[in-house]
Enzyme design. Sequence first.
Site, PDB file in Angstrom:
ATOM      1  N   LYS A  14     -16.430 -44.782 -33.814  1.00  0.00           N
ATOM      2  CA  LYS A  14     -16.801 -43.353 -33.779  1.00  0.00           C
ATOM      3  C   LYS A  14     -16.841 -42.766 -35.191  1.00  0.00           C
ATOM      4  O   LYS A  14     -17.794 -42.101 -35.572  1.00  0.00           O
ATOM      5  CB  LYS A  14     -15.786 -42.531 -32.953  1.00  0.00           C
ATOM      6  CG  LYS A  14     -15.650 -42.943 -31.508  1.00  0.00           C
ATOM      7  CD  LYS A  14     -14.676 -42.050 -30.752  1.00  0.00           C
ATOM      8  CE  LYS A  14     -13.215 -42.221 -31.135  1.00  0.00           C
ATOM      9  NZ  LYS A  14     -12.615 -43.515 -30.857  1.00  0.00           N
ATOM     10  N   ARG A 128      -8.301 -52.442 -40.201  1.00  0.00           N
ATOM     11  CA  ARG A 128      -8.935 -51.214 -40.696  1.00  0.00           C
ATOM     12  C   ARG A 128      -8.144 -50.644 -41.872  1.00  0.00           C
ATOM     13  O   ARG A 128      -6.920 -50.651 -41.887  1.00  0.00           O
ATOM     14  CB  ARG A 128      -8.993 -50.171 -39.584  1.00  0.00           C
ATOM     15  CG  ARG A 128      -9.371 -48.795 -40.111  1.00  0.00           C
ATOM     16  CD  ARG A 128      -9.712 -47.825 -39.023  1.00  0.00           C
ATOM     17  NE  ARG A 128      -8.767 -47.771 -37.950  1.00  0.00           N
ATOM     18  CZ  ARG A 128      -8.985 -47.131 -36.813  1.00  0.00           C
ATOM     19  NH1 ARG A 128     -10.123 -46.519 -36.613  1.00  0.00           N
ATOM     20  NH2 ARG A 128      -8.074 -47.112 -35.883  1.00  0.00           N
ATOM     21  N   ARG A 174      -3.008 -46.733 -26.988  1.00  0.00           N
ATOM     22  CA  ARG A 174      -4.157 -45.829 -27.150  1.00  0.00           C
ATOM     23  C   ARG A 174      -5.300 -46.255 -26.234  1.00  0.00           C
ATOM     24  O   ARG A 174      -5.995 -45.423 -25.663  1.00  0.00           O
ATOM     25  CB  ARG A 174      -4.633 -45.834 -28.610  1.00  0.00           C
ATOM     26  CG  ARG A 174      -3.785 -44.951 -29.517  1.00  0.00           C
ATOM     27  CD  ARG A 174      -3.845 -45.385 -30.982  1.00  0.00           C
ATOM     28  NE  ARG A 174      -5.164 -45.453 -31.539  1.00  0.00           N
ATOM     29  CZ  ARG A 174      -5.522 -46.276 -32.528  1.00  0.00           C
ATOM     30  NH1 ARG A 174      -4.630 -47.092 -33.074  1.00  0.00           N
ATOM     31  NH2 ARG A 174      -6.747 -46.279 -32.989  1.00  0.00           N
TER      32      ARG A 174
END
Length: 219
Positions: A14, A128, A174
């Site tokens: 996203k 990440r 999550r």
Amino acid sequence: MKNIIFIAPPAAGKGTYSKLLQDKYNIPHISTGDLLRDEVNKGTSLGQEIAEDMKTGKLISDDIITNLLKNRLKEEDCNNGYILDGYPRNIAQAKTYEEMLASLNKDLGLVIYLEVDKDLALNRALYRVVCPNCGASFNTKIDAFKPKEDGICDICHHQLETRKDDNEQTFLKRFDTYLENTSALINYYQEKGVLRKIKSENNDTNEIMLNKIRGVIND
Ligand code: AP5
Ligand code: MG
């Protein structure tokens, strides 16, 4: 330009694709996750209140998010469209958002559902690195997403860091939270006729993703 909402599981891309669209269409990228992380990084009383929940992957209360987002959407740079990343995240937020849009005289626009396999997303999250200054995401293992210079943001040259919620345990929490709360939005928006679907695959480069997104924006 239409307002765009990205709905997707954690680490689907996203943030990465929102930044591409921001540059392409010159409209702001608004990530509720970034708005919340800013509060935590600044050490505001709100930041202190939400830090632990963010670290463990719990959703933050709708009231807090509504307040932060409404203030952001009032800013002038949102007048010609914006990209919303990470909101709404449940049906209650979707309904609140519609009230917010009505009060600000804005349209719902388009909702892009970005599909990704769970294992692929986990692998992306574990490697990440993010820029705390401009919010850009990079990856230390995936060639197409490595920063040009190790540890430095390509965009604003700030030092990159690892997010506190990017460990396997929190990622899984999550992801479960996403399935429990956010996936219901897919039907909600499908019934309104505003949903467009695309899938993010392992080897997709920025160009491939941008083409997929432009395809659904223009159809
Ligand atoms: P948030 O910041 O929204 O996190 P998230 O939804 O878990 O999504 P991510 O930011 O992890 O993933 P992304 O899809 O942006 O992926 P990215 O582009 O970085 O929310 C964090 C927390 O804030 C929540 O847990 C909650 O506590 C709170 N919160 C936020 N909004 C809320 C709300 N509305 N209500 C309540 N609470 C809220 O990409 C991931 C990685 O993959 C990167 O390393 C990237 O380089 C790499 N990558 C991207 N595309 C590709 C590709 N095609 N191939 C290979 N690698 C790729
Ligand atoms: Mg993100």
